[in-house]
Design an enzyme around this catalytic site. Structure first.
Site, PDB file in Angstrom:
ATOM      1  N   GLY A  10       0.840  -1.203   0.000  1.00 38.35           N
ATOM      2  CA  GLY A  10       0.000   0.000   0.000  1.00 38.35           C
ATOM      3  C   GLY A  10       0.872   1.248   0.000  1.00 38.35           C
ATOM      4  N   GLY A  13      -0.161   5.012  -1.165  1.00 40.20           N
ATOM      5  CA  GLY A  13      -1.245   5.728  -0.475  1.00 40.20           C
ATOM      6  C   GLY A  13      -0.743   6.909   0.338  1.00 40.20           C
ATOM      7  N   ARG A  38      -2.145  -0.211  -7.167  1.00 37.76           N
ATOM      8  CA  ARG A  38      -2.134   0.814  -8.207  1.00 37.76           C
ATOM      9  C   ARG A  38      -0.699   1.162  -8.575  1.00 37.76           C
ATOM     10  NH1 ARG A  38      -3.686   6.565  -5.259  1.00 37.76           N
ATOM     11  NH2 ARG A  38      -3.659   5.780  -3.142  1.00 37.76           N
ATOM     12  N   ASP A  54      -0.972  -7.535  -5.129  1.00 34.35           N
ATOM     13  CA  ASP A  54      -2.304  -7.519  -4.510  1.00 34.35           C
ATOM     14  C   ASP A  54      -2.208  -8.312  -3.205  1.00 34.35           C
ATOM     15  OD1 ASP A  54      -4.900  -7.783  -3.731  1.00 34.35           O
ATOM     16  OD2 ASP A  54      -5.643  -8.563  -5.649  1.00 34.35           O
ATOM     17  N   TYR A 144     -15.455  -0.216   9.005  1.00 30.89           N
ATOM     18  CA  TYR A 144     -14.017   0.062   9.119  1.00 30.89           C
ATOM     19  C   TYR A 144     -13.554  -0.137  10.569  1.00 30.89           C
ATOM     20  CZ  TYR A 144      -9.770   3.037   9.010  1.00 30.89           C
ATOM     21  OH  TYR A 144      -8.506   3.548   9.128  1.00 30.89           O
ATOM     22  N   LYS A 148     -10.988  -2.925  12.078  1.00 31.53           N
ATOM     23  CA  LYS A 148      -9.761  -2.542  12.787  1.00 31.53           C
ATOM     24  C   LYS A 148      -9.714  -3.195  14.176  1.00 31.53           C
ATOM     25  CE  LYS A 148      -7.581   0.035   9.801  1.00 31.53           C
ATOM     26  NZ  LYS A 148      -6.340  -0.436   9.189  1.00 31.53           N
TER      27      LYS A 148
HETATM   28  P1  NAD Z   1      -4.746   5.012   1.358  1.00 33.67           P
HETATM   29  O1  NAD Z   1      -6.093   4.636   0.897  1.00 33.67           O
HETATM   30  O2  NAD Z   1      -4.237   6.379   1.039  1.00 33.67           O
HETATM   31  O3  NAD Z   1      -3.666   3.961   0.845  1.00 33.67           O
HETATM   32  C1  NAD Z   1      -3.905   2.589   0.817  1.00 33.67           C
HETATM   33  C2  NAD Z   1      -3.137   2.014  -0.356  1.00 33.67           C
HETATM   34  O4  NAD Z   1      -3.403   0.611  -0.392  1.00 33.67           O
HETATM   35  C3  NAD Z   1      -3.570   2.592  -1.704  1.00 33.67           C
HETATM   36  O5  NAD Z   1      -2.452   3.087  -2.414  1.00 33.67           O
HETATM   37  C4  NAD Z   1      -4.222   1.409  -2.407  1.00 33.67           C
HETATM   38  O6  NAD Z   1      -4.015   1.395  -3.815  1.00 33.67           O
HETATM   39  C5  NAD Z   1      -3.523   0.238  -1.748  1.00 33.67           C
HETATM   40  N1  NAD Z   1      -4.305  -1.001  -1.850  1.00 33.67           N
HETATM   41  C6  NAD Z   1      -5.647  -1.147  -1.787  1.00 33.67           C
HETATM   42  N2  NAD Z   1      -5.987  -2.419  -1.962  1.00 33.67           N
HETATM   43  C7  NAD Z   1      -4.832  -3.114  -2.126  1.00 33.67           C
HETATM   44  C8  NAD Z   1      -4.545  -4.475  -2.343  1.00 33.67           C
HETATM   45  N3  NAD Z   1      -5.507  -5.399  -2.454  1.00 33.67           N
HETATM   46  N4  NAD Z   1      -3.233  -4.848  -2.466  1.00 33.67           N
HETATM   47  C9  NAD Z   1      -2.254  -3.915  -2.362  1.00 33.67           C
HETATM   48  N5  NAD Z   1      -2.471  -2.604  -2.181  1.00 33.67           N
HETATM   49  C10 NAD Z   1      -3.757  -2.207  -2.069  1.00 33.67           C
HETATM   50  O7  NAD Z   1      -4.718   4.776   2.933  1.00 33.67           O
HETATM   51  P2  NAD Z   1      -3.772   5.466   4.029  1.00 33.67           P
HETATM   52  O8  NAD Z   1      -4.456   6.674   4.514  1.00 33.67           O
HETATM   53  O9  NAD Z   1      -2.389   5.558   3.520  1.00 33.67           O
HETATM   54  O10 NAD Z   1      -3.892   4.395   5.192  1.00 33.67           O
HETATM   55  C11 NAD Z   1      -2.940   3.372   5.394  1.00 33.67           C
HETATM   56  C12 NAD Z   1      -3.334   2.590   6.619  1.00 33.67           C
HETATM   57  O11 NAD Z   1      -3.415   3.465   7.746  1.00 33.67           O
HETATM   58  C13 NAD Z   1      -4.715   1.919   6.542  1.00 33.67           C
HETATM   59  O12 NAD Z   1      -4.680   0.706   7.239  1.00 33.67           O
HETATM   60  C14 NAD Z   1      -5.620   2.887   7.263  1.00 33.67           C
HETATM   61  O13 NAD Z   1      -6.739   2.243   7.786  1.00 33.67           O
HETATM   62  C15 NAD Z   1      -4.708   3.377   8.354  1.00 33.67           C
HETATM   63  N6  NAD Z   1      -5.122   4.663   8.891  1.00 33.67           N
HETATM   64  C16 NAD Z   1      -5.064   5.798   8.126  1.00 33.67           C
HETATM   65  C17 NAD Z   1      -5.479   7.018   8.670  1.00 33.67           C
HETATM   66  C18 NAD Z   1      -5.424   8.291   7.865  1.00 33.67           C
HETATM   67  O14 NAD Z   1      -5.898   9.338   8.346  1.00 33.67           O
HETATM   68  N7  NAD Z   1      -4.856   8.286   6.679  1.00 33.67           N
HETATM   69  C19 NAD Z   1      -5.943   7.076   9.978  1.00 33.67           C
HETATM   70  C20 NAD Z   1      -6.037   5.882  10.723  1.00 33.67           C
HETATM   71  C21 NAD Z   1      -5.580   4.694  10.175  1.00 33.67           C
HETATM   72  N1  SER Z   2      -8.619   8.953   8.862  1.00 33.84           N
HETATM   73  C1  SER Z   2      -9.297   7.725   8.992  1.00 33.84           C
HETATM   74  C2  SER Z   2     -10.681   7.803   8.461  1.00 33.84           C
HETATM   75  O1  SER Z   2     -11.267   8.858   8.535  1.00 33.84           O
HETATM   76  C3  SER Z   2      -9.347   7.309  10.433  1.00 33.84           C
HETATM   77  O2  SER Z   2      -8.968   5.984  10.498  1.00 33.84           O
HETATM   78  O3  SER Z   2     -11.183   6.812   8.006  1.00 33.84           O
END
Ligand code: NAD
Ligand code: SER
Length: 313
Positions: A10, A13, A38, A54, A144, A148
C-alpha cells in the site's frame, strides 16, 4: 546486526509514500521494496524498488517475500471509513483477509517484525468522548472500525500464540501535503488546505463544531518508526497503541487558515460522514504510549497549518 529487507504494502497511499521514503532513509533505498495494487506514486519513482502486488493474492505475496528475502512487512493496504460505509463487504474482506495473509506469511517465514495500523475508528458512541483511554468500552459502529478492532485482536493472537512481533498504532486523522488521502472521514482536514489555496472557499462535509483527534504526517511517521524501533520488552500493548497529537474542529482549522488567507470562507454542509465522525471520540489519552516507548508529538495546529500552506503553495 541482521540485515533488514522491508516490504511496504500500500506504498502509493497517503501514509505509504512518506513512510516508504522514511524507511529508505533508515535501511537504504535498495532494502525497502514498495508495493501497491495501483501504479507507483510519482514521489517514489527512482528512489528504490517497486513491485505491483495484490495483498489478497496470498501466493503472489508469499513468493515476493521469499524472492526478495523480506524480513519486515508494513501493511498499509485498507479501505478507510467513508469508502467502507459505501461498500461494507469489500472493506471487511480487504481489511481482514489482507491482514491474515500477512500474519500467516510472517509466521511461516519467521519475519522479524510486522507493522499494521489500526485507527481511532475502533472507538464507538459508547466510548468516552474526551481523552479516550487505551483500555475502555469499545463498540465500533462502522465496518471500518469493526475490521480494525478485529484486526487488533488478530495481531495480539499471532503475537501471543506464534510469537510474531507485530506492532500497531491507532492513528488519528492524518494531515499531509505529499499524497492525497484515501476516503476517510477526516479527509476534510486535508481538502480544506487545497481549496483554501485554489478557491479561497471550502464546502465542509462536517459540522463546524465537530472535534476529532488529528495528527500531522511527520509526527505519524516518527511515531511509527519509534514504535518499530522500541525494544520488544518495553511494549505492554500488543493490540494497538493510542497516540495523540491534536484535537480541533472545522471551525478552528478554518480560523487558523484565515490568519494566513484572510479572505478564505467556509460553509458547512454535513453529509453521511457526520454520523461517522459523531461516533468517534474528540480526543485521545495516549499515556500508555508515552510511558512504554516515550511517544511525544511535536506539531500543534498553528505550526502544522503554516507548514501545510507553505508546502502546498
Ligand atoms: P490510502 O487509501 O491512502 O492507501 C492505501 C493504499 O493501499 C492505496 O495506495 C491502495 O491502492 C492500496 N491497496 C488497496 N488495496 C490493495 C490491495 N488489495 N493490495 C495492495 N495494495 C492495495 O490509505 P492510508 O491513509 O495511507 O492508510 C494506510 C493505513 O493506515 C490503513 O490501514 C488505514 O486504515 C490506516 N489509517 C489511516 C489514517 C489516515 O488518516 N490516513 C488514519 C487511521 C488509520
Ligand atoms: N482517517 C481515517 C478515516 O477517517 C481514520 O482511520 O477513516
Amino acid at each position: 546486526m541482521t540485515k533488514e529487507k522491508v516490504l511496504v504494502i500500500g506504498a502509493s497511499g497517503q501514509i505509504g509514500v512518506e513512510l516508504t521514503l522514511a524507511l529508505r532513509r533508515i535501511y537504504g533505498n535498495a532494502n525497502v521494496v514498495a508495493s501497491d495494487l495501483r501504479e507507483e506514486n510519482e514521489l517514489l519513482k527512482g528512489s528504490g524498488p517497486y513491485v505491483s502486488l495484490d495483498v489478497m493474492n496470498k501466493e503472489m505475496l508469499h513468493v515476493q517475500v521469499i524472492r526478495q528475502n523480506i524480513t519486515q512487512i508494513y501493511l498499509l493496504a485498507a479501505i478507510l471509513s467513508a469508502t467502507g460505509e459505501k461498500n461494507p463487504n469489500l472493506a471487511w474482506h480487504l481489511n481482514m483477509q489482507g491482514l491474515l495473509n500477512v500474519l500467516d506469511i510472517a509466521r511461516e517465514e519467521k519475519l522479524h517484525k510486522v507493522y499494521w495500523p489500526s485507527s481511532i475508528a475502533v472507538f464507538g458512541p459508547t466510548s468516552p468522548r474526551k481523552d479516550c483511554p487505551q483500555r475502555t468500552i469499545i463498540e465500533p459502529s462502522t465496518v471500518y472500525g469493526i475490521s480494525k478492532y478485529a484486526g487488533e485482536f488478530w495481531c495480539n493472537y499471532f503475537f501471543q500464540r506464534y510469537g510474531v512481533d507485530v506492532r500497531s498504532i491507532r492513528y488519528p486523522g492524518l494531515i499531509s501535503y505529499k499524497s492525497a488521502p484515501g476516503g476517510g472521514t477526516t479527509d476534510y482536514a486535508v481538502e480544506i488546505f487545497h481549496e483554501a489555496l485554489d478557491e479561497r472557499h471550502y464546502d465542509c462535509f462536517l459540522k463546524e463544531d465537530t472535534y476529532l483527534p488529528m495528527m500531522y504526517m511527520p509526527d505519524a511517521i516518527r511515531a511509527t518508526i519509534e514504535l518499530m524501533e522500541a525494544p520488544a520488552d518495553k511494549l505492554s500493548v500488543r493490540t494497538s497503541y493510542n497516540v495523540s497529537a491534536l484535537s480541533f474542529s472545522p471551525n478552528e482549522i478554518a480560523t487558523e487558515i484565515k490568519k494566513h488567507i484572510p479572505d478564505f470562507t467556509i460553509r458547512y454542509t454535513p453529509d453521511y460522514r457526520q454520523k461517522i465522525a459523531d461516533s468517534w471520540p474528540q480526543s485521545i489519552d495516549d499515556s500508555v504510549a508515552r510511558d512504554d516507548w516515550n511517544w511525544h508529538p511535536e506539531y500543534d495546529l498553528p505550526r502544522m497549518t503554516a507548514e501545510m500552506l507553505e508546502n502546498l503553495e
